[in-house]
Enzyme design. Structure first.
Site, PDB file in Angstrom:
ATOM      1  N   ARG A   1      14.788  12.836 -10.562  1.00  0.00           N
ATOM      2  CA  ARG A   1      14.655  13.615 -11.809  1.00  0.00           C
ATOM      3  C   ARG A   1      15.978  14.247 -12.225  1.00  0.00           C
ATOM      4  O   ARG A   1      16.312  14.287 -13.406  1.00  0.00           O
ATOM      5  CB  ARG A   1      13.614  14.717 -11.634  1.00  0.00           C
TER       6      ARG A   1
ATOM      7  N   GLY B   1       2.371   9.275 -11.075  1.00  0.00           N
ATOM      8  CA  GLY B   1       2.874   9.454  -9.709  1.00  0.00           C
ATOM      9  C   GLY B   1       2.572   8.301  -8.768  1.00  0.00           C
ATOM     10  O   GLY B   1       3.469   7.741  -8.137  1.00  0.00           O
TER      11      GLY B   1
ATOM     12  N   GLY C   1       1.173  14.076 -15.645  1.00  0.00           N
ATOM     13  CA  GLY C   1       0.206  14.581 -16.623  1.00  0.00           C
ATOM     14  C   GLY C   1       0.583  14.240 -18.054  1.00  0.00           C
ATOM     15  O   GLY C   1      -0.274  13.831 -18.852  1.00  0.00           O
TER      16      GLY C   1
ATOM     17  N   LYS D   1     -10.813   6.769  -9.832  1.00  0.00           N
ATOM     18  CA  LYS D   1     -12.087   7.074 -10.497  1.00  0.00           C
ATOM     19  C   LYS D   1     -12.045   6.888 -12.001  1.00  0.00           C
ATOM     20  O   LYS D   1     -11.061   7.228 -12.647  1.00  0.00           O
ATOM     21  CB  LYS D   1     -12.447   8.536 -10.221  1.00  0.00           C
TER      22      LYS D   1
HETATM   23  P1  AMP Z   1      -5.431   7.832  -9.380  1.00  0.00           P
HETATM   24  O1  AMP Z   1      -4.836   9.130  -8.938  1.00  0.00           O
HETATM   25  O2  AMP Z   1      -6.704   7.972 -10.106  1.00  0.00           O
HETATM   26  O3  AMP Z   1      -4.421   6.962 -10.114  1.00  0.00           O
HETATM   27  O4  AMP Z   1      -5.829   7.054  -8.070  1.00  0.00           O
HETATM   28  C1  AMP Z   1      -4.901   6.594  -7.126  1.00  0.00           C
HETATM   29  C2  AMP Z   1      -5.592   6.417  -5.827  1.00  0.00           C
HETATM   30  O5  AMP Z   1      -6.640   5.486  -5.967  1.00  0.00           O
HETATM   31  C3  AMP Z   1      -4.687   5.899  -4.757  1.00  0.00           C
HETATM   32  O6  AMP Z   1      -4.543   6.883  -3.785  1.00  0.00           O
HETATM   33  C4  AMP Z   1      -5.434   4.692  -4.201  1.00  0.00           C
HETATM   34  O7  AMP Z   1      -5.437   4.646  -2.797  1.00  0.00           O
HETATM   35  C5  AMP Z   1      -6.846   4.899  -4.699  1.00  0.00           C
HETATM   36  N1  AMP Z   1      -7.586   3.634  -4.801  1.00  0.00           N
HETATM   37  C6  AMP Z   1      -7.295   2.592  -5.566  1.00  0.00           C
HETATM   38  N2  AMP Z   1      -8.187   1.604  -5.388  1.00  0.00           N
HETATM   39  C7  AMP Z   1      -9.091   2.039  -4.478  1.00  0.00           C
HETATM   40  C8  AMP Z   1     -10.263   1.483  -3.889  1.00  0.00           C
HETATM   41  N3  AMP Z   1     -10.684   0.262  -4.200  1.00  0.00           N
HETATM   42  N4  AMP Z   1     -10.927   2.243  -3.010  1.00  0.00           N
HETATM   43  C9  AMP Z   1     -10.508   3.486  -2.709  1.00  0.00           C
HETATM   44  N5  AMP Z   1      -9.413   4.069  -3.230  1.00  0.00           N
HETATM   45  C10 AMP Z   1      -8.721   3.353  -4.105  1.00  0.00           C
END
Ligand code: AMP
Length: 403
Positions: free
Chosen positions: A39, A357, A380, A200
């Site tokens: 950064r 991130g 964010g 999610k």
């Molecule tokens: P996010 O912060 O929503 O972008 O999610 C990132 C996280 O999603 C990472 O830590 C990944 O390990 C997790 N992730 C991605 N695919 C899967 C999966 N199929 N099962 C469990 N965790 C997952």
């Protein structure tokens, strides 16, 4: 928000002027040493250019989340040392960002000097966007340069409030970031594809809703793909999924159809029975996931199919990993698609913009960050831009104000 209204300091005589630059110096520090200076390296060329033009540059930033006033661990002082090394010139450090001490630090600056002031968040007025605090900050400068895209989703005194008191400009890093995002989302070369992964659906509903209205192909991976598969009647065993969001997933699929956006879900998956490094795993078709197994990555057929989609696209926007990439070997799907995108970009066939991130960490792990057209380190703010929201720190810089 009319982005064409953003002004830079190009063509402005800044010599002898006190220029307050809002940077994001919230970098990782361990034992008083900066451990990742990315950064800093990105924002310092803009600071140096102003100093070289004879400005007295006053850099301000937040650092961490102080709860109640100053905290020794959250001082910006170590960052001043790192800036000094990277810039190869003396940096004056102001032990407070407003008041007499700040005035004294700024008052001692000569043309071409640079100062860094202490953590903005040591004052409650920063996050409250208190006009009195913004006015105190404004006393230190003649003009203001907002150069912290990653903080622009927050309406704080140093990102929004200050613009009410000083002639305000967009910094070069902020412009670079905005131009990259506009190229990918607002004025892209078509066809466009977006990859959205991550854990999610629930955290990315506005992102998905905004993207289906804007891109031609939406590739969904990661844990959130499981919810979409489930909502389409596929059994995903013990995979991470959010059944309470089936209706949302179906709505997004319907919306996509209406808007002419094709949603691409995984066709095969890497499954395991344990969520741990080196867990025994196998590749199965998504409709063959056993009841006691979980999907931890996309399979090779999905990677091949999505690579074809990227090869037929001119623009790619990427947020979120396709699998649990931090745990070997469940990063392979993400890494393979990242390599394919990097190759297409290097060949001049694809404009690729990625951010967030986890995405940056995944691209770093795949060793392709430098081959993407642009990788945003903003978390964010990047997501809120993808959601189509107005970022207060940018909107403030586009408004005409009388000072
Ligand atoms: P996010 O912060 O929503 O972008 O999610 C990132 C996280 O999603 C990472 O830590 C990944 O390990 C997790 N992730 C991605 N695919 C899967 C999966 N199929 N099962 C469990 N965790 C997952």
């Amino acid at each position: 928000m009319n982005l064409d209204k953003l002004k830079t300091t190009d063509g402005i005589d800044v010599a002898g002027k006190r220029v307050i630059v809002r940077a994001d110096l919230n970098v990782p520090v361990k034992d008083g040493k900066v451990t990742d200076a990315t950064r800093l390296e990105r924002v310092l060329p803009g600071v140096k250019a102003l100093a070289d033009r004879g400005a007295k540059v006053i850099v301000i930033s937040h650092f961490g989340r102080p709860k109640n006033g100053p905290e020794a661990d959250l001082s910006l002082r170590p960052i001043a040392d790192a800036m000094q090394q990277l810039l190869g010139r003396q940096i004056a450090f102001g032990p407070d960002c407003i008041g007499e001490q700040a005035q004294a630090t700024v008052g001692a600056l000569k043309n071409g000097d640079v100062a860094l002031l202490e953590n903005l968040r040591f004052h409650k007025g920063e996050e409250k966007n208190d006009p009195k605090f913004a006015e105190e900050l404004a006393k230190l400068g003649d003009i203001f340069v907002g150069d912290a895209f990653s903080c622009a989703h927050r309406a704080h005194a140093s990102t929004e409030g200050l613009t009410n008191f000083l002639p305000s400009f967009a910094g070069p890093l902020l412009m670079e970031e905005i131009n990259a995002l506009r190229t990918a989302l607002e004025i892209p070369q078509r066809p466009t594809a977006a990859v959205v992964g991550g854990a999610k659906v629930s955290t990315k509903i506005p992102v998905l809703t905004n993207l289906v209205a804007k891109v031609d192909k939406l590739i969904i991976g990661g844990g959130m793909a499981n919810t979409f598969l489930q909502a389409s009647g596929v059994m995903v065993g013990k995979s991470l999924a959010e059944p309470e969001f089936h209706a949302t997933a179906r709505d997004i699929m319907t919306e996509a159809k209406q808007k002419g956006c094709e949603i691409i879900l995984p066709v095969d998956a890497v499954i395991a029975r344990e969520f741990k490094e080196g867990a025994a795993n196998e590749v199965v078709s998504v409709d063959e996931v056993p009841f006691d197994a979980m999907i931890l990555d996309v399979g090779p057929k999905s990677v091949a199919r999505t690579t074809d989609v990227l090869a037929a696209s001119k623009t790619l926007l990427w947020n979120g990993p396709l699998g649990a990439f931090e745990i070997s070997p469940f990063g392979e799907g993400t890494f393979a698609l990242a390599r394919a995108a990097a190759q297409l970009t290097k060949a001049g066939k694809l404009v690729s913009v990625a951010g967030g991130g986890d995405t940056v960490a995944a691209l770093n792990a795949a060793g392709v960050t430098d081959d993407f057209t642009y990788v945003s380190t903003a978390g964010g703010a990047f997501l809120e831009w993808l959601e189509g929201r107005e970022l207060p720190g940018i909107a403030a810089l586009t408004r005409e104000k009388v000072h």
